[in-house]
Design an enzyme around this catalytic site. Structure first.
Site, PDB file in Angstrom:
ATOM      1  N   SER A   1       0.799  -1.223   0.000  1.00  0.00           N
ATOM      2  CA  SER A   1       0.000   0.000   0.000  1.00  0.00           C
ATOM      3  C   SER A   1       0.829   1.269   0.000  1.00  0.00           C
ATOM      4  O   SER A   1       0.341   2.325  -0.400  1.00  0.00           O
ATOM      5  CB  SER A   1      -0.938   0.012   1.217  1.00  0.00           C
ATOM      6  OG  SER A   1      -0.208  -0.205   2.405  1.00  0.00           O
TER       7      SER A   1
ATOM      8  N   HIS B   1      -0.598   6.021   6.414  1.00  0.00           N
ATOM      9  CA  HIS B   1      -0.081   5.779   5.068  1.00  0.00           C
ATOM     10  C   HIS B   1       0.354   7.105   4.448  1.00  0.00           C
ATOM     11  O   HIS B   1      -0.134   8.171   4.849  1.00  0.00           O
ATOM     12  CB  HIS B   1      -1.161   5.141   4.184  1.00  0.00           C
ATOM     13  CG  HIS B   1      -1.307   3.676   4.389  1.00  0.00           C
ATOM     14  ND1 HIS B   1      -1.806   3.128   5.543  1.00  0.00           N
ATOM     15  CD2 HIS B   1      -1.011   2.617   3.582  1.00  0.00           C
ATOM     16  CE1 HIS B   1      -1.817   1.817   5.448  1.00  0.00           C
ATOM     17  NE2 HIS B   1      -1.337   1.478   4.266  1.00  0.00           N
TER      18      HIS B   1
END
Length: 291
Positions: A43, A271
């Site tokens: 990711s 993230h």
């Protein structure tokens, strides 16, 4: 990262807490044809959580068209085949991660000339277990002390050395075998937490003050494992350590490259944001001498 599981568990924690063409020297591209470029990885490569989503990808991958592979392709004119996928582990290089999602190595061929990836953070659930275990422990002590270090000690580091490092090395060797003419760049992970305890941000990243350096040390250990695997497989390691200093999840919007667990802007927490992905692209281009 395994963003679906992470997002659900973070919600529980929150409830508890409140265009030039580029060649790489290969004769096949002396004619000015676009560089065959394959993007692999998890990711952090897919930019899961950053909009807009890539309509060609499975929704389970949450791949963004603002991820660093797309930025690299746009800047170089390379012909990108992007198979990055949120939640990917090293095992998903050779096996299907989700129904209808092919093994990532299938994207490689003898014609591939450039490969980029981030991988390893999901193996043994290193990132998820570290952040969630330490957040839960931090909440239990109202942010005081170092409860996570006390509970888990060197267990995360042992998993990285004994399991993650050999798995990443084997994955890079498999990439080399499938794309023997490609330059391979494997990126480290940008800093999630600052280096010093007093620089923590408990309301956004509910890690106890004494555990801030502990979480940072675990990430240092992971990045070093990736660096060693890169060196031993003839791959280029893109070091994000120095560049991402001061851009961790505790920084303000516009400065941070990684969004926090709480009160961030990405729909997948912890993230990189679009700014972080652009920086990762720039550092990769620099490491490869493609600026």
């Amino acid at each position: 990262m395994a963003f679906r599981a992470f997002g659900g568990r973070v919600a529980a924690v929150a409830a508890t807490a409140g265009a030039a063409l580029v060649t790489l020297g290969g004769p096949a591209h002396a004619t000015g044809q676009p560089l065959p470029y394959v993007a692999l990885g998890d990711s952090y490569s897919a930019a899961s959580g950053v909009l807009p989503l890539d309509p060609t990808a499975s929704l389970l991958c949450a791949r963004s068209t603002a991820n660093y592979p797309h930025v690299i392709a746009e800047r170089t004119g390379a012909e990108l085949k992007d198979v990055t996928c949120g939640g990917a582990q090293t095992k998903d290089f050779a096996g299907s991660q989700y129904p209808g999602v092919a093994p990532q190595l299938d994207a490689l061929s003898d014609d591939t000339r450039l490969v980029t990836l981030t991988i390893g953070g999901n193996d043994n659930n290193t990132f998820i277990n570290t952040i969630l275990a330490c957040a839960s422990a931090g909440i239990a002590t109202a942010g005081q002390g170092d409860p996570c270090r006390t509970l888990y000690g060197d267990s995360f580091a042992k998993d990285i050395d004994g399991k993650t490092y050999p798995a990443v090395k084997a994955a890079l060797e498999a990439v080399r075998n499938k794309a023997p003419k490609a330059r391979v760049a494997v990126l480290g992970y940008p800093w999630i937490m600052p280096a010093k305890a007093q620089a923590g941000c408990f309301l956004k990243m509910p890690i106890a003050s004494g555990d801030v350096p502990y979480v940072r040390d675990i990430q240092t250990h992971l990045n070093d494992a990736v660096r060693r695997a890169a060196a031993e497989t003839g791959s280029t390691y893109v070091d994000l350590g120095t560049a991402s200093e001061g851009h961790d999840a505790c920084q303000t919007a516009g400065t941070r490259w990684v969004e926090p667990a709480l009160f961030g802007t990405n729909f997948v927490p912890v993230h990189p944001n679009a700014q972080g992905e652009a920086a990762m692209a720039d550092l990769t281009l620099g490491a490869l001498g493609l600026r």
